[in-house]
Scaffold this motif. Structure first.
Motif, PDB file in Angstrom:
ATOM      1  N   LEU A 151      -6.814 -43.007 -17.151  1.00  0.00           N
ATOM      2  CA  LEU A 151      -5.574 -42.236 -17.106  1.00  0.00           C
ATOM      3  C   LEU A 151      -5.390 -41.584 -15.739  1.00  0.00           C
ATOM      4  N   LEU A 152      -6.454 -41.022 -15.192  1.00  0.00           N
ATOM      5  CA  LEU A 152      -6.353 -40.374 -13.881  1.00  0.00           C
ATOM      6  C   LEU A 152      -5.976 -41.384 -12.802  1.00  0.00           C
ATOM      7  N   LEU A 153      -6.569 -42.569 -12.860  1.00  0.00           N
ATOM      8  CA  LEU A 153      -6.201 -43.616 -11.901  1.00  0.00           C
ATOM      9  C   LEU A 153      -4.732 -44.006 -12.041  1.00  0.00           C
ATOM     10  N   ALA A 154      -4.263 -44.101 -13.283  1.00  0.00           N
ATOM     11  CA  ALA A 154      -2.860 -44.470 -13.507  1.00  0.00           C
ATOM     12  C   ALA A 154      -1.921 -43.409 -12.953  1.00  0.00           C
ATOM     13  N   LEU A 155      -2.288 -42.157 -13.077  1.00  0.00           N
ATOM     14  CA  LEU A 155      -1.460 -41.075 -12.532  1.00  0.00           C
ATOM     15  C   LEU A 155      -1.383 -41.175 -11.009  1.00  0.00           C
ATOM     16  N   TRP A 156      -2.507 -41.470 -10.362  1.00  0.00           N
ATOM     17  CA  TRP A 156      -2.517 -41.623  -8.904  1.00  0.00           C
ATOM     18  C   TRP A 156      -1.793 -42.887  -8.464  1.00  0.00           C
ATOM     19  N   GLY A 157      -1.704 -43.861  -9.363  1.00  0.00           N
ATOM     20  CA  GLY A 157      -1.086 -45.122  -8.987  1.00  0.00           C
ATOM     21  C   GLY A 157       0.409 -45.214  -9.218  1.00  0.00           C
ATOM     22  N   GLU A 158       0.984 -44.223  -9.897  1.00  0.00           N
ATOM     23  CA  GLU A 158       2.418 -44.279 -10.198  1.00  0.00           C
ATOM     24  C   GLU A 158       3.254 -44.268  -8.918  1.00  0.00           C
ATOM     25  N   GLY A 159       4.423 -44.899  -9.013  1.00  0.00           N
ATOM     26  CA  GLY A 159       5.350 -44.924  -7.882  1.00  0.00           C
ATOM     27  C   GLY A 159       4.835 -45.679  -6.677  1.00  0.00           C
ATOM     28  N   GLY A 160       3.948 -46.635  -6.907  1.00  0.00           N
ATOM     29  CA  GLY A 160       3.391 -47.393  -5.798  1.00  0.00           C
ATOM     30  C   GLY A 160       2.161 -46.778  -5.180  1.00  0.00           C
ATOM     31  N   GLY A 161       1.737 -45.639  -5.722  1.00  0.00           N
ATOM     32  CA  GLY A 161       0.537 -44.985  -5.210  1.00  0.00           C
ATOM     33  C   GLY A 161       0.850 -43.648  -4.579  1.00  0.00           C
ATOM     34  N   LYS A 162       0.159 -42.612  -5.025  1.00  0.00           N
ATOM     35  CA  LYS A 162       0.396 -41.254  -4.524  1.00  0.00           C
ATOM     36  C   LYS A 162      -0.691 -40.847  -3.547  1.00  0.00           C
ATOM     37  N   THR A 163      -0.361 -39.897  -2.693  1.00  0.00           N
ATOM     38  CA  THR A 163      -1.346 -39.336  -1.770  1.00  0.00           C
ATOM     39  C   THR A 163      -1.673 -37.889  -2.108  1.00  0.00           C
ATOM     40  N   GLY A 164      -1.027 -37.350  -3.126  1.00  0.00           N
ATOM     41  CA  GLY A 164      -1.296 -35.981  -3.563  1.00  0.00           C
ATOM     42  C   GLY A 164      -0.913 -35.826  -5.020  1.00  0.00           C
ATOM     43  N   THR A 165      -1.255 -34.685  -5.604  1.00  0.00           N
ATOM     44  CA  THR A 165      -1.038 -34.482  -7.038  1.00  0.00           C
ATOM     45  C   THR A 165       0.249 -33.732  -7.357  1.00  0.00           C
ATOM     46  N   SER A 220       1.969 -33.627 -13.080  1.00  0.00           N
ATOM     47  CA  SER A 220       2.002 -33.098 -14.453  1.00  0.00           C
ATOM     48  C   SER A 220       3.303 -33.448 -15.167  1.00  0.00           C
ATOM     49  N   ASP A 221       4.307 -33.908 -14.424  1.00  0.00           N
ATOM     50  CA  ASP A 221       5.577 -34.324 -15.037  1.00  0.00           C
ATOM     51  C   ASP A 221       5.546 -35.766 -15.537  1.00  0.00           C
ATOM     52  N   SER A 222       4.464 -36.482 -15.272  1.00  0.00           N
ATOM     53  CA  SER A 222       4.398 -37.897 -15.616  1.00  0.00           C
ATOM     54  C   SER A 222       4.580 -38.120 -17.122  1.00  0.00           C
ATOM     55  N   GLU A 223       5.244 -39.216 -17.463  1.00  0.00           N
ATOM     56  CA  GLU A 223       5.393 -39.608 -18.866  1.00  0.00           C
ATOM     57  C   GLU A 223       4.038 -39.883 -19.507  1.00  0.00           C
ATOM     58  N   LEU A 224       3.054 -40.214 -18.697  1.00  0.00           N
ATOM     59  CA  LEU A 224       1.714 -40.464 -19.229  1.00  0.00           C
ATOM     60  C   LEU A 224       1.074 -39.194 -19.787  1.00  0.00           C
ATOM     61  N   LEU A 225       1.610 -38.034 -19.401  1.00  0.00           N
ATOM     62  CA  LEU A 225       1.085 -36.756 -19.880  1.00  0.00           C
ATOM     63  C   LEU A 225       2.064 -36.053 -20.812  1.00  0.00           C
ATOM     64  N   LYS A 226       3.043 -36.784 -21.300  1.00  0.00           N
ATOM     65  CA  LYS A 226       4.035 -36.190 -22.191  1.00  0.00           C
ATOM     66  C   LYS A 226       3.357 -35.611 -23.419  1.00  0.00           C
ATOM     67  N   GLY A 227       3.638 -34.347 -23.696  1.00  0.00           N
ATOM     68  CA  GLY A 227       3.032 -33.656 -24.821  1.00  0.00           C
ATOM     69  C   GLY A 227       1.888 -32.747 -24.436  1.00  0.00           C
ATOM     70  N   VAL A 228       1.370 -32.893 -23.216  1.00  0.00           N
ATOM     71  CA  VAL A 228       0.283 -32.026 -22.755  1.00  0.00           C
ATOM     72  C   VAL A 228       0.878 -30.728 -22.221  1.00  0.00           C
ATOM     73  N   PRO A 229       0.505 -29.593 -22.779  1.00  0.00           N
ATOM     74  CA  PRO A 229       1.077 -28.330 -22.296  1.00  0.00           C
ATOM     75  C   PRO A 229       0.606 -28.010 -20.885  1.00  0.00           C
ATOM     76  N   LEU A 230       1.432 -27.295 -20.151  1.00  0.00           N
ATOM     77  CA  LEU A 230       1.050 -26.877 -18.813  1.00  0.00           C
ATOM     78  C   LEU A 230      -0.050 -25.833 -18.886  1.00  0.00           C
TER      79      LEU A 230
END
Length: 425
Positions: free
Chosen positions: A213-227, A231-241
């Protein structure tokens, strides 16, 4: 997650600890001296050489740390933390390893993990392009799961002081083939684990899914360089802040609590991933997170177990620093009110906590300073003989607790999500 400013703690009146001929400080009830044959009492320089020249991995009894620029460049107070882990655990067949990204270093991450494998690290780690205010912390987050999945052992932050008997707890839980427990960590409000202390054998199913899951979050949008924004990702939908009603005041401006929650959730995105996997039921994959956590995770109360100094001082870093810097009363001197409070802090930690986490990251923006940040700014202040800080330091080198910490029972909670880990129902 940032804790409340105050937290109820049940206190008990303990007899005043007595001085012993074999120790320069009072030995509180419930602790004992570690036998000399179980300690590495060599000089600091010898310990440092051993840590910087790690042997090949031959078992799962590894204590993993990470410091991007290498052990030699670490702050002295965190080096003292690491040496304490080594002194107490190396003779019980644990190897303490501080990995880095220094070219040519025997502790370089690339000597232990395939840093160019996209199933192990995101592109930003491989290419060294992680950016932002907390880039080094994010790099540290990204090595934790891969190390545990490949080798097993314990991953800890360099700012974690170990107090309780880790070897005995390991042998009673994760290291015992007859134990139901497969993960050892701190329980954060029943819905997350403290990523500053994670332990398992290799190929743990909880951490394997957290890593994907963490790799998928970093890989969204072609690849991220920061976080930022993760937390807005659909992959984390339902997780409270994460967070609460905290605000941050900087340069005359106030960042409201809602934005602080977002900042914190992006900062500890690894924690958000852990929370999702703990709360996920994926029937196609045969994964029931709430059931697994309730049955397989040994979670120590994170507040009592690793944050007790902050509880005693109301998260006032300056107060904690000043109390810990006080000298113990000399023979014939009457204990002052401040010395009494400092003594209760040290005794409380030694008797009731499994460790203590020195915080340095985003929390500084909330509270302005912490005990850890002030030890960093005031070189050697944590290591002055005769002070309460040194009493605590001494204990983490030479003493151990008689009893193991209790685990908080995880309830089988309603799932955060039913469906596939990486999308879909």
């Amino acid at each position: 997650m940032l804790p409340p400013l105050t937290s109820p703690i049940t206190t008990t009146t303990q007899p005043q600890p007595k001085m012993s001929d074999s120790t320069p400080y009072p030995l509180p009830q419930g602790l004992h001296l570690i036998p000399q044959e179980l300690l590495d009492t060599r000089p600091d320089a010898s310990i440092d050489h051993t840590i910087q020249n790690p042997p090949p991995v031959t078992s799962s009894k590894n204590i993993w740390f990470f410091w991007d620029t290498g052990y030699a460049s670490m702050h002295n107070y965190t080096k003292r933390n690491i040496r304490s882990w080594h002194r107490r655990l190396s003779k019980q067949n644990w190897t303490i390893r501080v990995l880095d990204r220094v070219p040519g270093s025997p502790s370089n991450v690339s000597n232990f993990l395939p840093v160019t494998d996209p199933t192990v690290f995101p592109r930003a780690f491989t290419e060294g392009t992680i950016s932002g205010r907390y880039a080094v912390q994010h790099a540290s987050d990204l090595v934790r799961f891969p190390l545990l999945l490949r080798y097993g052992g314990v991953y800890a932050d360099v700012g974690l002081l170990q107090i309780g008997d880790l070897d005995r707890l390991w042998r009673s839980t994760v290291g015992d083939p007859g134990s139901p427990f497969e993960v050892l960590s701190y329980n954060m409000n029943n819905d997350c684990l403290a990523n500053y202390f994670l332990a398992s054998l290799p190929e743990n199913p909880l951490f394997e899914r957290c890593h994907r899951l963490l790799l998928a979050l970093w890989g969204e949008g072609g690849g991220k360089t920061g976080t930022e924004g993760m937390s807005d990702s659909e992959l984390l939908k339902g997780v409270p802040l994460m967070g609460g009603s905290f605000t941050i005041e900087e340069e005359g401006k106030v960042i409201p609590a809602e934005e602080v929650q977002k900042l914190l959730s992006d900062y500890i995105i690894q924690g958000q991933a852990i929370t999702m996997v703990m709360g996920l039921v994926d029937e196609e994959d045969g994964w029931d997170g709430p059931k697994y956590v309730a049955e397989r995770v040994y979670g120590i109360d994170y507040m009592e177990g690793s944050q007790l100094i902050n509880v005693f001082t109301g998260w006032d870093g300056r107060k904690a620093f000043e109390l810990m810097s006080l000298a113990l009363p000399k023979d014939g001197e009457v204990e002052s009110a401040e010395q009494k409070q400092a003594r209760e802090i040290v005794e409380g930690c030694l008797q009731r906590s499994f460790g203590f986490k020195l915080a340095h990251g985003l929390i500084i923006r909330v509270f302005k300073c912490t005990l850890g940040s002030l030890w960093r700014e005031n070189e050697g202040s944590d290591d002055v003989p005769g002070t309460y800080a040194h009493w605590l330091r001494y204990a983490t080198n030479y003493w151990n607790q008689d009893e193991l910490p209790a685990a908080l029972e995880f309830p089988v909670r309603e799932p955060l999500k039913r469906g596939r880990l990486l999308g879909g129902k």
